[in-house]
Scaffold this motif. Structure first.
Motif, PDB file in Angstrom:
ATOM      1  N   GLN A 289       0.841  -1.202   0.000  1.00  0.00           N
ATOM      2  CA  GLN A 289       0.000   0.000   0.000  1.00  0.00           C
ATOM      3  C   GLN A 289       0.876   1.253   0.000  1.00  0.00           C
ATOM      4  OE1 GLN A 289      -3.454  -0.131  -0.051  1.00  0.00           O
ATOM      5  NE2 GLN A 289      -3.206  -2.341  -0.205  1.00  0.00           N
TER       6      GLN A 289
ATOM      7  N   TYR B  54      -1.704   6.168   2.555  1.00  0.00           N
ATOM      8  CA  TYR B  54      -2.910   5.417   2.898  1.00  0.00           C
ATOM      9  C   TYR B  54      -2.757   4.769   4.273  1.00  0.00           C
ATOM     10  CZ  TYR B  54      -6.314   1.666   3.116  1.00  0.00           C
ATOM     11  OH  TYR B  54      -7.302   0.808   3.530  1.00  0.00           O
TER      12      TYR B  54
ATOM     13  N   PHE C  34      -6.703  -4.268   1.932  1.00  0.00           N
ATOM     14  CA  PHE C  34      -5.767  -3.958   3.012  1.00  0.00           C
ATOM     15  C   PHE C  34      -5.982  -4.918   4.180  1.00  0.00           C
ATOM     16  CE2 PHE C  34      -4.316  -1.040   6.569  1.00  0.00           C
ATOM     17  CZ  PHE C  34      -2.961  -1.191   6.296  1.00  0.00           C
TER      18      PHE C  34
END
Length: 89
Positions: free
Chosen positions: A40, A44, A59
């Motif tokens: 990621q 974020y 995620f």
């Protein structure tokens, strides 16, 4: 012996990112390390930790592999947090 249940009320909903940050501290990882491990963007991950971005299913799956906590836990935690936030406003 008495089996007494105590109910606790939180003064505020706990951001899932707080629990993730605690896990990172225990593992000696930084948010940037988590970003790399989960694939990621650092922004974020930092926003999830701060509670300004929601945990996505992707995620949650990546967190599961890094933190060894099931993805469904993270998604349920996020859902509960969002519902409590709405109820408070």
């Amino acid at each position: 012996m008495t089996n007494k249940q105590t109910n606790y009320e939180l003064s505020r909903p706990i951001v899932p990112g707080e629990s993730i940050q605690e896990a990172l501290t225990t593992l000696g990882m930084t948010p940037q390390d988590l970003a790399v491990e989960t694939g990621q963007e650092s922004d974020y991950v930092i926003n999830v930790l701060a509670g300004t971005a929601a945990i996505t299913p992707d995620f949650a799956e990546a967190l599961a592999s890094v933190l060894q906590v099931p993805a469904k836990f993270w998604l349920a935690y996020e859902d509960q947090y969002q519902r409590l936030q709405k109820a408070m406003h």
